[in-house]
Design a protein around this motif. Sequence first.
Motif, PDB file in Angstrom:
ATOM      1  N   MET A   1       0.850  -1.200   0.000  1.00  0.00           N
ATOM      2  CA  MET A   1       0.000   0.000   0.000  1.00  0.00           C
ATOM      3  C   MET A   1       0.873   1.233   0.000  1.00  0.00           C
ATOM      4  SD  MET A   1      -1.297   2.645   2.027  1.00  0.00           S
ATOM      5  CE  MET A   1      -0.910   2.105   3.676  1.00  0.00           C
ATOM      6  N   ARG A   2       0.517   2.207  -0.848  1.00  0.00           N
ATOM      7  CA  ARG A   2       1.212   3.492  -0.884  1.00  0.00           C
ATOM      8  C   ARG A   2       0.208   4.587  -0.569  1.00  0.00           C
ATOM      9  NH1 ARG A   2       5.792   2.735  -4.143  1.00  0.00           N
ATOM     10  NH2 ARG A   2       6.525   0.639  -3.734  1.00  0.00           N
ATOM     11  N   GLU A   3       0.671   5.664   0.042  1.00  0.00           N
ATOM     12  CA  GLU A   3      -0.235   6.738   0.375  1.00  0.00           C
ATOM     13  C   GLU A   3       0.433   8.073   0.111  1.00  0.00           C
ATOM     14  OE1 GLU A   3      -0.756   5.820   4.521  1.00  0.00           O
ATOM     15  OE2 GLU A   3       0.584   7.410   5.117  1.00  0.00           O
ATOM     16  N   GLN A   4      -0.379   9.124   0.069  1.00  0.00           N
ATOM     17  CA  GLN A   4       0.150  10.469  -0.086  1.00  0.00           C
ATOM     18  C   GLN A   4       0.217  11.134   1.287  1.00  0.00           C
ATOM     19  OE1 GLN A   4      -2.370  13.329  -1.830  1.00  0.00           O
ATOM     20  NE2 GLN A   4      -0.726  14.680  -2.449  1.00  0.00           N
TER      21      GLN A   4
ATOM     22  N   LEU B   1      -6.364  16.099 -11.557  1.00  0.00           N
ATOM     23  CA  LEU B   1      -6.497  14.850 -10.809  1.00  0.00           C
ATOM     24  C   LEU B   1      -5.155  14.131 -10.736  1.00  0.00           C
ATOM     25  CD1 LEU B   1      -9.037  13.479  -9.560  1.00  0.00           C
ATOM     26  CD2 LEU B   1      -9.064  11.970 -11.565  1.00  0.00           C
ATOM     27  N   GLY B   2      -4.868  13.566  -9.565  1.00  0.00           N
ATOM     28  CA  GLY B   2      -3.634  12.802  -9.383  1.00  0.00           C
ATOM     29  C   GLY B   2      -3.883  11.590  -8.501  1.00  0.00           C
ATOM     30  N   LEU B   3      -2.945  10.684  -8.499  1.00  0.00           N
ATOM     31  CA  LEU B   3      -3.043   9.469  -7.686  1.00  0.00           C
ATOM     32  C   LEU B   3      -2.731   9.796  -6.235  1.00  0.00           C
ATOM     33  CD1 LEU B   3      -3.467   6.379  -7.706  1.00  0.00           C
ATOM     34  CD2 LEU B   3      -1.011   6.143  -8.115  1.00  0.00           C
ATOM     35  N   ALA B   4      -3.715   9.613  -5.358  1.00  0.00           N
ATOM     36  CA  ALA B   4      -3.545   9.914  -3.938  1.00  0.00           C
ATOM     37  C   ALA B   4      -2.916   8.743  -3.186  1.00  0.00           C
ATOM     38  CB  ALA B   4      -4.891  10.278  -3.312  1.00  0.00           C
ATOM     39  N   TRP B   5      -3.415   7.531  -3.442  1.00  0.00           N
ATOM     40  CA  TRP B   5      -2.839   6.337  -2.839  1.00  0.00           C
ATOM     41  C   TRP B   5      -3.314   5.105  -3.588  1.00  0.00           C
ATOM     42  CZ3 TRP B   5      -6.267   2.751  -0.702  1.00  0.00           C
ATOM     43  CH2 TRP B   5      -7.521   3.223  -0.281  1.00  0.00           C
ATOM     44  N   PHE B   6      -2.613   4.002  -3.381  1.00  0.00           N
ATOM     45  CA  PHE B   6      -3.036   2.744  -3.987  1.00  0.00           C
ATOM     46  C   PHE B   6      -2.648   1.595  -3.088  1.00  0.00           C
ATOM     47  CE2 PHE B   6       1.335   3.052  -5.553  1.00  0.00           C
ATOM     48  CZ  PHE B   6       1.786   1.740  -5.501  1.00  0.00           C
ATOM     49  N   ASP B   7      -3.304   0.470  -3.311  1.00  0.00           N
ATOM     50  CA  ASP B   7      -2.945  -0.755  -2.611  1.00  0.00           C
ATOM     51  C   ASP B   7      -2.741  -1.855  -3.645  1.00  0.00           C
ATOM     52  OD1 ASP B   7      -2.375  -2.496  -0.552  1.00  0.00           O
ATOM     53  OD2 ASP B   7      -4.460  -3.038  -0.193  1.00  0.00           O
ATOM     54  N   ASP B   8      -1.576  -2.481  -3.609  1.00  0.00           N
ATOM     55  CA  ASP B   8      -1.305  -3.620  -4.487  1.00  0.00           C
ATOM     56  C   ASP B   8      -2.055  -4.837  -3.932  1.00  0.00           C
ATOM     57  OD1 ASP B   8      -0.201  -5.804  -5.924  1.00  0.00           O
ATOM     58  OD2 ASP B   8       1.610  -4.652  -6.300  1.00  0.00           O
ATOM     59  N   LEU B   9      -2.973  -5.380  -4.726  1.00  0.00           N
ATOM     60  CA  LEU B   9      -3.805  -6.494  -4.268  1.00  0.00           C
ATOM     61  C   LEU B   9      -3.108  -7.835  -4.432  1.00  0.00           C
ATOM     62  CD1 LEU B   9      -7.227  -5.224  -5.658  1.00  0.00           C
ATOM     63  CD2 LEU B   9      -6.254  -4.914  -3.370  1.00  0.00           C
TER      64      LEU B   9
ATOM     65  N   THR C   1      -6.233   8.343   3.408  1.00  0.00           N
ATOM     66  CA  THR C   1      -4.803   8.030   3.407  1.00  0.00           C
ATOM     67  C   THR C   1      -4.471   6.651   2.865  1.00  0.00           C
ATOM     68  OG1 THR C   1      -4.790   7.025   5.615  1.00  0.00           O
ATOM     69  CG2 THR C   1      -4.565   9.436   5.484  1.00  0.00           C
ATOM     70  N   GLY C   2      -5.452   5.751   2.843  1.00  0.00           N
ATOM     71  CA  GLY C   2      -5.186   4.385   2.432  1.00  0.00           C
ATOM     72  C   GLY C   2      -4.691   3.494   3.539  1.00  0.00           C
ATOM     73  N   ALA C   3      -4.590   3.999   4.757  1.00  0.00           N
ATOM     74  CA  ALA C   3      -4.162   3.152   5.869  1.00  0.00           C
ATOM     75  C   ALA C   3      -5.157   2.007   6.062  1.00  0.00           C
ATOM     76  CB  ALA C   3      -4.072   3.967   7.152  1.00  0.00           C
ATOM     77  N   LYS C   4      -4.622   0.790   6.189  1.00  0.00           N
ATOM     78  CA  LYS C   4      -5.494  -0.365   6.371  1.00  0.00           C
ATOM     79  C   LYS C   4      -6.013  -0.407   7.806  1.00  0.00           C
ATOM     80  CE  LYS C   4      -3.508  -3.307   2.785  1.00  0.00           C
ATOM     81  NZ  LYS C   4      -2.865  -4.612   2.479  1.00  0.00           N
ATOM     82  N   LEU C   5      -7.325  -0.569   7.935  1.00  0.00           N
ATOM     83  CA  LEU C   5      -7.949  -0.629   9.250  1.00  0.00           C
ATOM     84  C   LEU C   5      -8.158  -2.067   9.701  1.00  0.00           C
ATOM     85  CD1 LEU C   5     -10.607   2.186   8.670  1.00  0.00           C
ATOM     86  CD2 LEU C   5      -8.242   2.386   9.491  1.00  0.00           C
TER      87      LEU C   5
END
Length: 708
Positions: free
Chosen positions: A1-4, A82-90, A123-127
């Motif tokens: 997972m990446r975040e901004q 528009l830009g990439l804020a965060w992503f998660d590699d599945l 943020t993309g933080a995993k809960l």
Amino acid sequence: MREQGGERTLALRGPLWATAILALASCQSLPEPSASAVVNGAAMRAVDAPANAGNWMSYGRDWGEQRYSPLRQINEGNVSQLGLAWFDDLETMRGVQATPLAVDGVLYNASVYNVVTAYDGATGAKLWTYDPEVGAEWARLACCGPTSRGIAAWEGKIIIAALDGRLIAVDAKTGEHLWTTQTFDRAEAYSITGAPRVFDGKVVIGNGGADYGTRGFVAAYDVNTGEPLWKFYIVPGNPADGPDGEASDSAMDIARPTWFGKFWEIGGGGAAWDSMIYDPALNLVYIGTGNGSPHMWHFRSEGKGDNLFLCSIVAVDADTGEYKWHYQMVPEEDWDFTCTQPMMTADLRIGGRTRQVIMQAPKNGFFYVLDRATGELLSAESYVSVNTWASRIDMATGRPVLMPGAHNGTTPHIMSPSWLAAHSWHPMAYSPQTGLVYFPAQEQGAIYARAEEKPAWVHHRSNSGQARGNMPELRSQLQEQINAAEKGYLLAWNPVTQSEAWRVPYRVPGSGGVLATAGNLLVQGTIDKTLAIYAADDGRKLWEMAIDQVPVAGAITYMAGGEQYIAINAGWGGSPVYNLGPFSTSSAKLLVFKLGASGVTLPPPAPAVALPRPPWLTATEAEVARGRALYGESCNRCHGENAIGGVKDLRWMTAETRAKFNDIVLRGIYADRGMLGFDDVLSEQDASDIHTFLIARANEDYADAGHP
């Protein structure tokens, strides 16, 4: 997972509540959802209200599944930022088809094998992550791989419909398990790939399996306990068994006279594997039903009868499951046509008055508009340029006017649309601003021919009744015609005038579902391995980003921390495409975008690899023909019609893979990659003959793929 910005947060924690903001102008978003917002009947009846507009609370956002958001902070005037804020590699190379949910700033997503993860939407933080531990064997036992099209939310619960038939509820804040119900006998050839829906406290779910010989049904369960509430069978069972004692009994009295022979021996089919929507004012649930089992009408029903309720929309009472009305798009179903494609409700001005309608663009290439209270057909027109199935829909009878030779005989012929679908499961959207419906359309024919004799039924294998290898020279000529005619496009359709408004053509079919917003935006993943955004009114391309993946799923948009986000799963599902050519992608990812985001980049694409030279063909034509037939019944759903495309294009195996072919196919040595063994339905000779067919296909296509 990446975040901004910031660091990844690992600890479990609850949703991040945000302060509401006012929508002061057309370029502003609607208010942020409040801390007290909850997914329930009141919220779903007011999805555009300030407390709910920033959420995406159900698979199609609203119960009528228009997939239209009133958010407009991101709009045609600023979408270029528009830009990439965060992503998660599945961490999967399989297709990811799920539509995420977003509630109070928390994004919930489902990957393959029904693994569900909750993220901080900003943020993309995993809960938390919940893995239902679906067995790897279900990648083979399900028709089209271990995919899931989504999840449901209701009163603090996330509902998962697992591939293996379990309906599971977990706590939305913690991911802790609450209850599980098994929805079908796992010894039967059922599976679930569709998203569950919750309609006023009732979880409604169908299943797949018509290709494998099942009797389709839809069932409702109590969302708080998992207790069954009602069950509706789509086709009749063995008359000797008497009534089922289920909600569908009165409907089976209507359906039974339309069937002939011992249709129940291979299930009958009709599986409702995806689309279900709800009208709370009418208290009706609408079910889109599937194809026949076996596919060939001649074998299934002695070539007689309409075979209700195959390829139909069926309306039932939401509380009891009692039949109310039906409309059958494809009587005498003979072509693996399904009507499980997305449906949506809307109020349209037709003939000088406002009509409450339900709309669908199913596989057969016609766009249907029905009165959703009565099932009356209001209009139906073809949305593709070629239709070898039917010339028109007779408005007096509501029946298709079949083209000469449409029904399958033993001589191979082209059907277009085909089982590949003029429009498949990929989500469509409706914008009340433009009055247009948007969906990915395609023109992909296929070769059909009925087998000389009814084939023996094989459990968990496609029992189509088709001939796969007869008249090879004719088949080769027909395939050339099919390849030359293949096309795909994003279609904007006016449902009132039943006419095309505009289209965006693509090089080949395979682009994904769509999202429409009040910012005059239309969001779609493309077969060109990009995410693209178009103007909803006229189709102008406003923004595009290369992502080294094909997002076949539908996008969502939501609010978190006062900002609007767009989220989409990008994972190529492997739909066969004849002219796609060599095609590779990176691993599937959940991608999330916002205005002004920067500094987050995707890994670079892997370098292209030259295609390996296939072995010379030394087998006899009879061996190739036998392999073709076995491939058609066991492999083509995942690996493509005529061995083109699919999850893995088997024409271009390396020498190392070819040396292990039987071990892979029979003994499942690649089970960790999702390729389970088939030694329960295939012999060593069967596997060798399939390999022979693949060698033949590789030799046929190697020069055309750009090699000497």
